[in-house]
Design a protein around this motif. Structure first.
Motif, mmCIF file in Angstrom:
data_model
loop_
_atom_site.group_PDB
_atom_site.id
_atom_site.type_symbol
_atom_site.label_atom_id
_atom_site.label_comp_id
_atom_site.label_asym_id
_atom_site.label_seq_id
_atom_site.Cartn_x
_atom_site.Cartn_y
_atom_site.Cartn_z
ATOM 1 N N THR A 105 0.924 -1.177 -0.047
ATOM 2 C CA THR A 105 0.241 -0.084 -0.144
ATOM 3 C C THR A 105 1.029 1.321 0.184
ATOM 4 O O THR A 105 0.619 2.142 -0.809
ATOM 5 N N ALA A 106 1.871 1.176 0.803
ATOM 6 C CA ALA A 106 2.710 2.421 0.925
ATOM 7 C C ALA A 106 3.706 2.578 -0.142
ATOM 8 O O ALA A 106 3.817 3.855 -0.721
ATOM 9 N N ALA A 107 3.925 1.834 -1.223
ATOM 10 C CA ALA A 107 4.689 1.910 -2.131
ATOM 11 C C ALA A 107 3.885 2.169 -3.567
ATOM 12 O O ALA A 107 4.294 2.696 -4.640
ATOM 13 N N ARG A 142 6.972 11.882 -4.890
ATOM 14 C CA ARG A 142 6.847 13.187 -4.546
ATOM 15 C C ARG A 142 5.697 13.207 -3.247
ATOM 16 O O ARG A 142 5.833 13.944 -2.445
ATOM 17 N N VAL A 143 4.768 12.285 -3.444
ATOM 18 C CA VAL A 143 3.751 12.109 -2.549
ATOM 19 C C VAL A 143 4.299 11.779 -1.179
ATOM 20 O O VAL A 143 3.894 12.260 -0.103
ATOM 21 N N MET A 144 5.128 10.770 -1.348
ATOM 22 C CA MET A 144 5.523 10.100 0.154
ATOM 23 C C MET A 144 7.120 10.409 0.465
ATOM 24 O O MET A 144 7.432 9.953 1.303
ATOM 25 N N ARG A 145 7.688 11.462 -0.154
ATOM 26 C CA ARG A 145 9.017 11.838 0.075
ATOM 27 C C ARG A 145 9.145 12.287 1.292
ATOM 28 O O ARG A 145 10.124 11.867 2.188
ATOM 29 N N GLY A 146 8.089 13.271 1.740
ATOM 30 C CA GLY A 146 8.581 13.882 3.207
ATOM 31 C C GLY A 146 8.294 12.759 4.198
ATOM 32 O O GLY A 146 9.060 12.626 5.258
ATOM 33 N N PRO A 147 7.125 12.203 4.236
ATOM 34 C CA PRO A 147 7.178 11.000 5.430
ATOM 35 C C PRO A 147 8.325 10.010 5.288
ATOM 36 O O PRO A 147 8.604 9.477 6.362
#
Length: 398
Positions: A105-107, A142-147
């Motif tokens: 899911t995360a990927a 880009r969506v998950m870079r911060g987390p």
């Protein structure tokens, strides 16, 4: 007949009542497992699952009896949130199959952003095996870079500093703040960060005095000397602050503040202050709400900004946690139970399992960094103070 409802608050209260047993006896969870197996009401299922998640946060225990039956029943649920919450709990119970599902899911860029972030956070808090490679992959998303940048702080991996620094110039300002926070979380990472600053790859302005204080908390002589060499000393003397206050007061007399651009000041507040502070209806909840403070007085505001650690209220005194794996976490304690400490750092809410905490020390320093006005022009300082001292909300910038 009135439908039975099991609100999350009720379930949480039930579990809190039994959590004094170390560890929670599986028999204590039996009534909740029974509810999940016997009800087909998605609302009840969601409430029970959410209550269990909140109460068991940070605990590491085996799955209760008949949990596999709960998984079989809910794995194909079409009700929003039910399957996801079941998987979160299963990961907390150490289920590798559930962990694999959350990794997927995360990927997956096709999944909803909120679901991806929740999945990743659960994997991080559960210290799921083999997570750093996934986090490195997510730096390209880009969506998950911060987390992903924030999550990398939880794992000691020698490849992390070089990877972050390689892509640092591509990051947004918010992502750079996350990157610096992660690189400041461990001595080896911090050394790489300061070396990059020495080479000019990371601007010195990207390291706040708050983060610099965290580097000093490692009590590493070589690291402290390197910090002084490439960044400077941690705080100006009292005499320096007196001179700065006098200079800024000459920029902000009443007539000048009346002519200042408060809309521009609001934009500066959003960039500099709103992450932690609320003014009127805008901003974060980490630091004190400024709406009712003595902000109408420019000298009061400037004094607080120039020397935020002069007087620190008890609720805003920073705690420094050193973890068993070498990570250091600085922030405000927002909640503490017998098993978990929830800490608000400058960029995220972190839950620390107490067995992982090696030491904690209260600091007299404020979380608010010094030097906030240093990068600003005289006009920007005037506009910001005008906005802070104003009687009402300013219009948003167009």
């Amino acid at each position: 007949m009135r439908r039975f409802v099991a609100p999350a608050a009720f379930v949480l209260a039930f579990l809190v009542a039994v959590r004094a047993e170390p560890p929670i006896a599986h028999g204590s969870l039996k009534p909740l497992v029974h509810v999940l197996l016997t009800t087909d009401d998605a609302g009840v299922q969601r409430d029970v699952l959410q209550g269990m998640i909140e109460a068991l946060q940070g605990r590491r225990l085996a799955a209760p009896e008949n949990w596999s039956q709960v998984k079989d029943k809910l794995r194909d649920s079409a009700a929003p949130g039910v399957r996801e919450k079941m998987l979160l709990l299963s990961v907390m119970f150490g289920d590798p199959e559930a962990a694999a599902s959350l990794r997927k899911t995360a990927a997956d860029p096709k999944e909803a952003e909120g679901g991806r972030r929740t999945a990743l956070q659960t994997l991080v808090e559960a210290k799921a095996a083999g997570l750093p490679p996934l986090l490195r992959e997510l730096l390209a998303d880009r969506v998950m870079r911060g987390p992903a940048l924030r999550a990398l702080a939880a794992f000691s991996d020698p490849d992390t500093p070089a990877l972050i620094l390689k892509h640092y110039h591509e990051f947004t300002d918010a992502e750079k703040a996350d990157a610096v926070a992660t690189l400041a979380s461990r001595p080896a990472y911090a050394a790489a960060l300061l070396d990059a600053m020495g080479r000019g790859e990371v601007p010195t302005r990207d390291l706040s005095s708050f983060t610099a204080r965290q580097l000093l908390s490692f009590n590493d002589k070589n690291l402290s000397e390197k910090l002084t060499k490439v960044w400077g000393s941690i705080r100006p003397t009292a005499g320096d602050k007196t001179k700065l206050l006098a200079r800024y007061l000459t920029l902000t007399p009443p007539d000048a503040l009346k002519k200042a651009d408060r809309t521009h000041g609001r934009a500066l507040f959003a960039r500099t202050c709103a992450k932690c502070h609320t003014l009127f209806d805008d901003g974060g909840k980490i630091g004190p709400d400024l709406t009712g403070s003595q902000r109408i007085n420019p000298e009061y505001v400037l004094t607080k900004v120039l020397d935020p650690s002069a007087v620190v209220a008890k609720d805003f005194q920073m705690m420094i946690f050193t973890l068993a794996d070498g990570r250091v976490v600085n922030g405000l304690v927002k909640q503490e139970t017998d098993k978990v400490v929830t800490v608000q750092t400058q960029n995220e809410l972190v839950r620390l399992a107490k067995p992982d905490i090696e030491s904690r020390k209260q600091s007299a320093q404020s979380m608010m960094p010094e030097g906030q006005l240093a990068p600003m022009t005289d006009v920007e300082v005037r506009d910001l103070i005008s906005y802070l001292a104003g009687p009402d909300q300013a219009p948003l910038p167009k």
